[in-house]
Design a protein around this motif. Sequence first.
Motif, PDB file in Angstrom:
ATOM      1  N   ASP A   5       0.715  -1.291  -0.211  1.00 11.84           N
ATOM      2  CA  ASP A   5      -0.003   0.072  -0.024  1.00 11.84           C
ATOM      3  C   ASP A   5       0.542   1.273  -0.113  1.00 11.84           C
ATOM      4  OD1 ASP A   5      -2.392  -1.573   0.028  1.00 11.84           O
ATOM      5  OD2 ASP A   5      -2.397  -1.310   2.170  1.00 11.84           O
ATOM      6  N   LEU A   6       1.974   0.927   0.709  1.00 12.93           N
ATOM      7  CA  LEU A   6       2.719   2.406   0.692  1.00 12.93           C
ATOM      8  C   LEU A   6       3.693   2.514  -0.659  1.00 12.93           C
ATOM      9  CD1 LEU A   6       4.542   4.609   2.034  1.00 12.93           C
ATOM     10  CD2 LEU A   6       6.072   2.706   2.907  1.00 12.93           C
ATOM     11  N   SER A   7       3.834   1.402  -1.028  1.00 16.13           N
ATOM     12  CA  SER A   7       4.324   1.702  -2.670  1.00 16.13           C
ATOM     13  C   SER A   7       3.464   2.195  -3.522  1.00 16.13           C
ATOM     14  CB  SER A   7       4.681   0.279  -3.034  1.00 16.13           C
ATOM     15  OG  SER A   7       5.297   0.425  -4.392  1.00 16.13           O
ATOM     16  N   MET A   8       2.286   1.683  -3.539  1.00 18.42           N
ATOM     17  CA  MET A   8       1.322   2.265  -4.505  1.00 18.42           C
ATOM     18  C   MET A   8       0.882   3.909  -4.004  1.00 18.42           C
ATOM     19  SD  MET A   8       0.858  -0.208  -6.310  1.00 18.42           S
ATOM     20  CE  MET A   8      -0.419   0.831  -7.314  1.00 18.42           C
ATOM     21  N   GLN A   9       0.940   4.268  -2.725  1.00 20.00           N
ATOM     22  CA  GLN A   9       0.805   5.752  -2.393  1.00 20.00           C
ATOM     23  C   GLN A   9       2.159   6.409  -3.055  1.00 20.00           C
ATOM     24  OE1 GLN A   9      -1.638   7.041  -1.150  1.00 20.00           O
ATOM     25  NE2 GLN A   9      -0.947   9.089  -0.979  1.00 20.00           N
ATOM     26  N   LEU A  10       3.173   5.778  -2.832  1.00 21.91           N
ATOM     27  CA  LEU A  10       4.248   6.661  -3.228  1.00 21.91           C
ATOM     28  C   LEU A  10       4.201   7.133  -4.829  1.00 21.91           C
ATOM     29  CD1 LEU A  10       6.983   4.895  -1.102  1.00 21.91           C
ATOM     30  CD2 LEU A  10       6.298   7.084  -1.106  1.00 21.91           C
ATOM     31  N   MET A  11       3.722   5.984  -5.492  1.00 22.34           N
ATOM     32  CA  MET A  11       3.406   5.851  -7.165  1.00 22.34           C
ATOM     33  C   MET A  11       2.704   7.136  -7.264  1.00 22.34           C
ATOM     34  SD  MET A  11       4.463   5.186  -9.842  1.00 22.34           S
ATOM     35  CE  MET A  11       5.492   3.795  -9.819  1.00 22.34           C
ATOM     36  N   ARG A  12       1.553   7.280  -6.438  1.00 23.62           N
ATOM     37  CA  ARG A  12       0.506   8.270  -6.543  1.00 23.62           C
ATOM     38  C   ARG A  12       1.162   9.527  -6.390  1.00 23.62           C
ATOM     39  NH1 ARG A  12      -3.080   4.138  -4.619  1.00 23.62           N
ATOM     40  NH2 ARG A  12      -2.683   4.791  -2.580  1.00 23.62           N
ATOM     41  N   GLU A  13       1.954   9.711  -5.384  1.00 21.96           N
ATOM     42  CA  GLU A  13       2.681  10.853  -5.143  1.00 21.96           C
ATOM     43  C   GLU A  13       3.530  11.242  -6.281  1.00 21.96           C
ATOM     44  OE1 GLU A  13       4.816  13.002  -1.335  1.00 21.96           O
ATOM     45  OE2 GLU A  13       4.363  11.037  -1.064  1.00 21.96           O
ATOM     46  N   ARG A  14       4.336  10.459  -6.603  1.00 22.34           N
ATOM     47  CA  ARG A  14       4.872  10.587  -7.756  1.00 22.34           C
ATOM     48  C   ARG A  14       4.356  11.264  -8.993  1.00 22.34           C
ATOM     49  NH1 ARG A  14       8.804   5.608  -8.723  1.00 22.34           N
ATOM     50  NH2 ARG A  14       9.474   6.397 -10.660  1.00 22.34           N
ATOM     51  N   ASP A  15       3.232  10.513  -9.164  1.00 22.97           N
ATOM     52  CA  ASP A  15       2.314  11.066 -10.340  1.00 22.97           C
ATOM     53  C   ASP A  15       1.888  12.382 -10.110  1.00 22.97           C
ATOM     54  OD1 ASP A  15       2.602   8.526 -11.593  1.00 22.97           O
ATOM     55  OD2 ASP A  15       0.617   7.911 -11.018  1.00 22.97           O
ATOM     56  N   LEU A  16       1.664  12.684  -8.999  1.00 29.30           N
ATOM     57  CA  LEU A  16       1.292  14.085  -8.754  1.00 29.30           C
ATOM     58  C   LEU A  16       2.350  15.016  -8.941  1.00 29.30           C
ATOM     59  CD1 LEU A  16      -1.207  15.487  -7.694  1.00 29.30           C
ATOM     60  CD2 LEU A  16      -0.743  15.429  -5.325  1.00 29.30           C
ATOM     61  N   LEU A  17       3.609  14.729  -8.445  1.00 29.41           N
ATOM     62  CA  LEU A  17       4.710  15.550  -8.818  1.00 29.41           C
ATOM     63  C   LEU A  17       4.972  15.662 -10.204  1.00 29.41           C
ATOM     64  CD1 LEU A  17       7.058  14.391  -6.178  1.00 29.41           C
ATOM     65  CD2 LEU A  17       5.847  16.286  -5.913  1.00 29.41           C
ATOM     66  N   GLU A  18       4.846  14.625 -10.994  1.00 34.56           N
ATOM     67  CA  GLU A  18       4.850  14.751 -12.461  1.00 34.56           C
ATOM     68  C   GLU A  18       3.818  15.626 -13.044  1.00 34.56           C
ATOM     69  OE1 GLU A  18       6.691  13.119 -14.969  1.00 34.56           O
ATOM     70  OE2 GLU A  18       7.876  11.947 -13.642  1.00 34.56           O
ATOM     71  N   VAL A  19       2.564  15.875 -12.524  1.00 28.01           N
ATOM     72  CA  VAL A  19       1.573  16.523 -12.959  1.00 28.01           C
ATOM     73  C   VAL A  19       2.046  18.012 -12.774  1.00 28.01           C
ATOM     74  CG1 VAL A  19      -0.727  17.450 -12.666  1.00 28.01           C
ATOM     75  CG2 VAL A  19      -0.342  14.956 -13.085  1.00 28.01           C
ATOM     76  N   LEU A  20       2.544  18.356 -11.580  1.00 27.05           N
ATOM     77  CA  LEU A  20       2.895  19.594 -11.063  1.00 27.05           C
ATOM     78  C   LEU A  20       4.213  20.137 -11.924  1.00 27.05           C
ATOM     79  CD1 LEU A  20       3.030  21.995  -9.403  1.00 27.05           C
ATOM     80  CD2 LEU A  20       4.568  20.796  -7.895  1.00 27.05           C
ATOM     81  N   LEU A  21       5.048  19.131 -12.275  1.00 20.74           N
ATOM     82  CA  LEU A  21       6.057  19.583 -13.322  1.00 20.74           C
ATOM     83  C   LEU A  21       5.589  19.981 -14.704  1.00 20.74           C
ATOM     84  CD1 LEU A  21       9.143  19.857 -13.561  1.00 20.74           C
ATOM     85  CD2 LEU A  21       9.273  17.637 -14.255  1.00 20.74           C
ATOM     86  N   PHE A  22       4.676  18.995 -14.993  1.00 22.75           N
ATOM     87  CA  PHE A  22       4.066  19.534 -16.518  1.00 22.75           C
ATOM     88  C   PHE A  22       3.436  20.591 -16.377  1.00 22.75           C
ATOM     89  CE2 PHE A  22      -0.022  19.195 -18.720  1.00 22.75           C
ATOM     90  CZ  PHE A  22       0.633  19.350 -20.187  1.00 22.75           C
ATOM     91  N   LYS A  23       2.557  21.082 -15.284  1.00 17.93           N
ATOM     92  CA  LYS A  23       1.899  22.423 -15.464  1.00 17.93           C
ATOM     93  C   LYS A  23       2.926  23.489 -15.244  1.00 17.93           C
ATOM     94  CE  LYS A  23      -2.132  20.665 -15.834  1.00 17.93           C
ATOM     95  NZ  LYS A  23      -2.793  20.971 -16.803  1.00 17.93           N
ATOM     96  N   LEU A  24       3.983  23.321 -14.504  1.00 11.19           N
ATOM     97  CA  LEU A  24       5.056  24.408 -14.464  1.00 11.19           C
ATOM     98  C   LEU A  24       5.496  24.620 -15.833  1.00 11.19           C
ATOM     99  CD1 LEU A  24       6.705  23.678 -10.987  1.00 11.19           C
ATOM    100  CD2 LEU A  24       5.298  25.439 -11.736  1.00 11.19           C
ATOM    101  N   ASP A  25       5.943  23.595 -16.535  1.00  7.75           N
ATOM    102  CA  ASP A  25       6.525  23.308 -18.095  1.00  7.75           C
ATOM    103  C   ASP A  25       5.602  24.094 -18.944  1.00  7.75           C
ATOM    104  OD1 ASP A  25       8.551  22.883 -19.766  1.00  7.75           O
ATOM    105  OD2 ASP A  25       7.538  20.979 -20.419  1.00  7.75           O
TER     106      ASP A  25
END
Length: 160
Positions: A5-25
């Motif tokens: 469950d932690l690994s899956m949550q970390l993947m969701r957090e990574r995805d959110l960071l990717e979206v943030l990076l995309f929006k900044l780009d």
Amino acid sequence: MAAHDLSMQLMRERDLLEVLLFKLDEQQMLLATGRNRWIHHAANEIERVLAAMPTVALSRDTLVISVADEWGVPEATTLRDLIDAAPTDAWREVLSGHLDAMTALADEIGDMKKVNEQRLRTAIRVTQETIAGLGVPTGEYDPQGDVVRGADARLLDTRV
């Protein structure tokens, strides 16, 4: 099972960071091309992503505590501490991969944020100078805010 469950949550957090990076780009491209009309939409989207982050971080922290309890590690632990205490090399590798990826994303986000802030300040300065110079030739600016031509070029045509 808490580690999964932690690994899956970390993947969701990574995805959110990717979206943030995309929006900044996306915001950076709008600023670089002078498409200032859409900047407020990009800023709103960035704020929405940022608003979701505390909830995601709280969920992660809760799962870190669960995994720490399951693995016999003191509750007040960090993800790094949890990686060191992992019972198998496989879990060390999985959690390290998440941590490394999130650290790299955070660094990239920080760099892009600095560039965007500089470009936003430049856009504000150019707009203020243009408004202040209505009726007085102010020149033409490039996306970085440098004067390209100082003649009668206008960002705003007041003769219409």
